[in-house]
Design an enzyme around this catalytic site. Structure first.
Site, PDB file in Angstrom:
ATOM      1  N   HIS A  17       0.838  -1.208   0.000  1.00 35.39           N
ATOM      2  CA  HIS A  17       0.000   0.000   0.000  1.00 35.39           C
ATOM      3  C   HIS A  17       0.876   1.263   0.000  1.00 35.39           C
ATOM      4  O   HIS A  17       0.611   2.214  -0.723  1.00 35.39           O
ATOM      5  CB  HIS A  17      -0.890   0.057   1.248  1.00 35.39           C
ATOM      6  N   LYS A  41     -17.525  -6.516   6.667  1.00 39.99           N
ATOM      7  CA  LYS A  41     -16.287  -7.249   6.893  1.00 39.99           C
ATOM      8  C   LYS A  41     -15.892  -7.136   8.363  1.00 39.99           C
ATOM      9  O   LYS A  41     -15.988  -6.041   8.936  1.00 39.99           O
ATOM     10  CB  LYS A  41     -15.192  -6.569   6.062  1.00 39.99           C
ATOM     11  N   ARG A  90      -1.566  -6.017  -8.228  1.00 43.21           N
ATOM     12  CA  ARG A  90      -0.391  -6.804  -7.864  1.00 43.21           C
ATOM     13  C   ARG A  90      -0.085  -7.887  -8.878  1.00 43.21           C
ATOM     14  O   ARG A  90       1.063  -8.249  -9.104  1.00 43.21           O
ATOM     15  CB  ARG A  90      -0.602  -7.488  -6.495  1.00 43.21           C
ATOM     16  N   SER A 128      -2.900  -7.881   3.030  1.00 43.58           N
ATOM     17  CA  SER A 128      -3.277  -7.662   4.434  1.00 43.58           C
ATOM     18  C   SER A 128      -3.775  -8.959   5.061  1.00 43.58           C
ATOM     19  O   SER A 128      -3.496  -9.240   6.230  1.00 43.58           O
ATOM     20  CB  SER A 128      -4.374  -6.594   4.537  1.00 43.58           C
TER      21      SER A 128
HETATM   22  O1  PNS Z   1      -9.018  -2.870   0.117  1.00 45.98           O
HETATM   23  P1  PNS Z   1     -10.299  -3.383  -0.472  1.00 45.98           P
HETATM   24  O2  PNS Z   1     -11.128  -4.034   0.620  1.00 45.98           O
HETATM   25  O3  PNS Z   1     -10.083  -4.266  -1.666  1.00 45.98           O
HETATM   26  O4  PNS Z   1     -11.120  -2.070  -0.990  1.00 45.98           O
HETATM   27  C1  PNS Z   1     -12.405  -2.203  -1.594  1.00 45.98           C
HETATM   28  C2  PNS Z   1     -13.075  -0.835  -1.718  1.00 45.98           C
HETATM   29  C3  PNS Z   1     -13.122  -0.123  -0.386  1.00 45.98           C
HETATM   30  C4  PNS Z   1     -12.287   0.038  -2.694  1.00 45.98           C
HETATM   31  C5  PNS Z   1     -14.519  -1.051  -2.300  1.00 45.98           C
HETATM   32  O5  PNS Z   1     -15.140  -2.044  -1.565  1.00 45.98           O
HETATM   33  C6  PNS Z   1     -15.367   0.208  -2.255  1.00 45.98           C
HETATM   34  O6  PNS Z   1     -15.114   1.164  -2.937  1.00 45.98           O
HETATM   35  N1  PNS Z   1     -16.432   0.180  -1.417  1.00 45.98           N
HETATM   36  C7  PNS Z   1     -17.339   1.304  -1.247  1.00 45.98           C
HETATM   37  C8  PNS Z   1     -18.749   0.980  -1.747  1.00 45.98           C
HETATM   38  C9  PNS Z   1     -18.854   1.203  -3.239  1.00 45.98           C
HETATM   39  O7  PNS Z   1     -18.645   2.303  -3.733  1.00 45.98           O
HETATM   40  N2  PNS Z   1     -19.171   0.140  -3.988  1.00 45.98           N
HETATM   41  C10 PNS Z   1     -19.327   0.186  -5.428  1.00 45.98           C
HETATM   42  C11 PNS Z   1     -18.037  -0.093  -6.162  1.00 45.98           C
HETATM   43  S1  PNS Z   1     -18.049  -1.692  -6.870  1.00 45.98           S
END
Ligand code: PNS
Length: 165
Positions: A17, A41, A90, A128
């Site tokens: 990150h 989560k 990645r 993570s």
């Molecule tokens: O680190 P992660 O858990 O892979 O991040 C995922 C994240 C936070 C980027 C994604 O879940 C997100 O943007 N969630 C907010 C809700 C949203 O906007 N959902 C629609 C996008 S598909």
């Protein structure tokens, strides 16, 4: 002025990150690290703990701000004049999920672009979730996270393990 957001769970923040954060902070005028308040989560760290943790490890980067958000990411972008969503890739295995998310976000708000950064090769295997697992078995995570984060993860894992004995 181009404002970018790097959204994620960061549970915990890793060297992978941080690699993306440093490189994105060098490209955009301002980089917001957006920590999702994730109700679905179950996270090792609370949102507030993650905000503090990210603030500590990015304090040398003046154009980086750490926030938490809930709801849709594109809504946060709209309200805060964010133009670009940054995500790291990645490996090919990340690509399908990231492409779908980028296309979904584009459909929801066509003003906001997603830009991908290729994770530097030396960090491409770090996640993570593997760090949480290694720490839960008292393994050495010092190659994956900064020292301040290592101490916090180890403390949290000890608490978590003793709560579940
Ligand atoms: O680190 P992660 O858990 O892979 O991040 C995922 C994240 C936070 C980027 C994604 O879940 C997100 O943007 N969630 C907010 C809700 C949203 O906007 N959902 C629609 C996008 S598909």
């Amino acid at each position: 002025m181009t404002i970018a957001i790097y959204p994620g769970s960061f549970d915990p923040v890793t060297y992978g990150h941080l690699d993306i954060i440093r490189r994105a902070a060098a490209v955009f005028d301002k980089l917001i690290i957006g920590i999702l308040r994730n109700k679905a989560k179950s996270c090792l760290f609370t949102t507030e703990e993650r905000v503090t943790m990210l603030g500590q490890v990015t304090r040398d980067l003046p154009n980086v701000e750490v926030v938490s958000f809930d709801g849709l990411l594109v809504d946060y972008c709209e309200k805060n004049d964010v133009n670009v969503i940054v995500r790291g890739i990645r490996a090919v295995s990340d690509f399908e999920f990231e492409l779908t998310m980028a296309q979904t976000n584009k459909q929801l708000n066509s003003r906001v672009e997603t830009m991908f950064f290729a994770t530097s090769a030396e960090y491409s295997y770090i996640s993570s979730s593997s760090i949480r697992e290694i720490a839960s078995f008292n393994g050495d995570i010092s190659h994956f996270v900064p020292e301040t984060v290592r101490l916090l993860v180890e403390e949290k894992s000890r608490q978590h393990n003793s709560d579940h004995d």
